[in-house]
Write an enzyme that holds these catalytic residues in place. Structure first.
Site, PDB file in Angstrom:
ATOM      1  N   ASP A  77      38.745  54.318  30.311  1.00  0.00           N
ATOM      2  CA  ASP A  77      37.372  53.981  29.912  1.00  0.00           C
ATOM      3  C   ASP A  77      36.360  54.672  30.823  1.00  0.00           C
ATOM      4  O   ASP A  77      35.149  54.604  30.590  1.00  0.00           O
ATOM      5  CB  ASP A  77      37.155  52.461  29.850  1.00  0.00           C
ATOM      6  N   SER A  78      36.857  55.386  31.859  1.00  0.00           N
ATOM      7  CA  SER A  78      35.978  56.253  32.658  1.00  0.00           C
ATOM      8  C   SER A  78      35.325  57.311  31.775  1.00  0.00           C
ATOM      9  O   SER A  78      34.353  57.943  32.186  1.00  0.00           O
ATOM     10  CB  SER A  78      36.767  56.924  33.787  1.00  0.00           C
ATOM     11  N   ASP A 133      43.341  52.924  27.510  1.00  0.00           N
ATOM     12  CA  ASP A 133      42.662  51.896  28.315  1.00  0.00           C
ATOM     13  C   ASP A 133      41.953  50.900  27.397  1.00  0.00           C
ATOM     14  O   ASP A 133      41.128  51.308  26.553  1.00  0.00           O
ATOM     15  CB  ASP A 133      41.615  52.605  29.189  1.00  0.00           C
ATOM     16  N   LYS A 191      46.448  49.791  29.012  1.00  0.00           N
ATOM     17  CA  LYS A 191      46.140  49.317  30.367  1.00  0.00           C
ATOM     18  C   LYS A 191      45.000  48.321  30.283  1.00  0.00           C
ATOM     19  O   LYS A 191      44.083  48.496  29.464  1.00  0.00           O
ATOM     20  CB  LYS A 191      45.754  50.497  31.267  1.00  0.00           C
ATOM     21  N   GLU A 242      42.487  45.567  32.961  1.00  0.00           N
ATOM     22  CA  GLU A 242      42.088  45.271  34.338  1.00  0.00           C
ATOM     23  C   GLU A 242      42.122  43.775  34.605  1.00  0.00           C
ATOM     24  O   GLU A 242      41.759  42.972  33.738  1.00  0.00           O
ATOM     25  CB  GLU A 242      40.658  45.777  34.583  1.00  0.00           C
ATOM     26  N   GLU A 252      43.513  50.109  42.631  1.00  0.00           N
ATOM     27  CA  GLU A 252      42.310  50.917  42.863  1.00  0.00           C
ATOM     28  C   GLU A 252      41.487  50.334  44.010  1.00  0.00           C
ATOM     29  O   GLU A 252      41.260  49.111  44.070  1.00  0.00           O
ATOM     30  CB  GLU A 252      41.453  50.966  41.579  1.00  0.00           C
TER      31      GLU A 252
HETATM   32  O1  KIV Z   1      39.373  54.628  33.381  1.00  0.00           O
HETATM   33  C1  KIV Z   1      39.943  55.179  34.325  1.00  0.00           C
HETATM   34  O2  KIV Z   1      39.827  56.388  34.552  1.00  0.00           O
HETATM   35  C2  KIV Z   1      40.770  54.356  35.200  1.00  0.00           C
HETATM   36  C3  KIV Z   1      41.316  54.988  36.437  1.00  0.00           C
HETATM   37  C4  KIV Z   1      40.263  55.048  37.481  1.00  0.00           C
HETATM   38  C5  KIV Z   1      42.540  54.314  36.929  1.00  0.00           C
HETATM   39  O3  KIV Z   1      40.977  53.210  34.933  1.00  0.00           O
END
Ligand code: KIV
Length: 281
Positions: free
Chosen positions: A47-48, A86, A115, A117, A184
């Site tokens: 999600d970055s 994500d 993934k 969080e 992280e």
């Molecule tokens: O979204 C992302 O890029 C991440 C990484 C920083 C692990 O979750």
């Protein structure tokens, strides 16, 4: 080569002699091809994307549809690397059924796992997603989707009690079925404690060298992202400067008439020119 699977990743502990896992983010077909051809084990469609591609200040702005769009672009390149989709903020916070549907949307878009969080409060959702046969990667420590709750992007686990909570959270996530856990923004010693305490691999970002793998954001690694320079980012290239210089040279050539050359242009045949009654160029 066959795609690396979640069960194959689950057993990749460095202490058992495995090579460290390499994960790099990618959000579209060209970046996925680069990451895959470079030999990364996992591609994280993170999600970055909100910050490094879409220009937002945090990751909270992207939806499941946005993430599915980017996962699909990566998946179309059919990489050998394992694709992690994500789950964005609010996609696994409301109800178990919506959570499973959202995870399924990313799998249908082409992800091999998802993934999410957070620590122990995510356990019920992790169990439900695993119950739908979808592998889950955990993510604890500095969790960017909690930016407001954390009061900023801050290193976590600096105090003994917080460090103990992270170790407990990692154990619970692994027990609930996570096949790997991203750590992280935590002190080196905390990452080492977590990595020793669990049977599944840890993948660090800003967590020091003792994890079972490392992840970096594509745009940070390649030097496309210039606005932020976190301590843990190592830039292996300065593609922002290289790309800017290339576009500047193109602009200069257009303005001076040096581009395009006749060799870079299409031409009518002599016969067609004759039919038109014009002289050849
Ligand atoms: O979204 C992302 O890029 C991440 C990484 C920083 C692990 O979750």
């Amino acid at each position: 080569m066959d795609t690396l699977t979640a069960p194959a990743i689950r057993v990749r502990k460095v202490r058992d002699g495995a090579d460290p896992l390499v994960m790099v983010t990618a959000y579209d077909a060209p970046s996925a091809r680069v990451v895959n051809e470079a030999g990364a084990d996992l591609i994280l469609v993170g999600d970055s994307v909100a910050m490094v591609v879409l220009g937002y200040d945090d990751t909270l702005q992207v939806t499941v549809d946005d993430m599915a769009h980017h996962v699909a672009a990566v998946a179309r390149t059919r990489p050998d690397a394992h694709i992690v989709g994500d789950l964005p903020w609010m996609s696994y916070h409301v109800s178990a059924s919506r959570t499973v549907r959202n995870a399924a949307q990313l799998i249908r878009a082409g992800a091999h796992s998802v993934k999410l969080e957070g620590g122990r409060k995510r356990l019920p959702m992790i169990e439900r997603i695993c119950g739908a046969e979808i592998p889950v990667m955990g993510h604890i420590g500095l969790t960017p989707q909690s930016v407001h709750a954390m009061g900023g992007f801050k290193v976590q686990g600096r105090k003994a009690e917080a460090a103990r909570r992270l170790v407990q959270a990692a154990k619970s996530l692994a027990h609930a079925g996570c096949y790997a856990i991203v750590l992280e923004g935590v002190p080196v010693q905390v990452a080492e404690m977590v990595t020793e305490a669990i049977e599944v691999p840890t993948i660090g970002i800003g967590a020091g060298p003792h994890c079972d793998g490392q992840v970096l954001v594509y745009h940070d690694l390649l030097g496309f992202e210039q606005r932020l320079a976190p301590k843990f980012v190592r830039r292996y290239a300065d593609l922002h400067a290289a790309a800017t210089e290339a576009v500047r040279r193109f602009s200069d050539d257009v303005r001076s008439g040096a581009f395009p050359a006749l060799e870079e242009s299409y031409h009518l045949s002599e016969a067609e020119l004759a039919a038109l009654g014009v002289a050849g160029v």
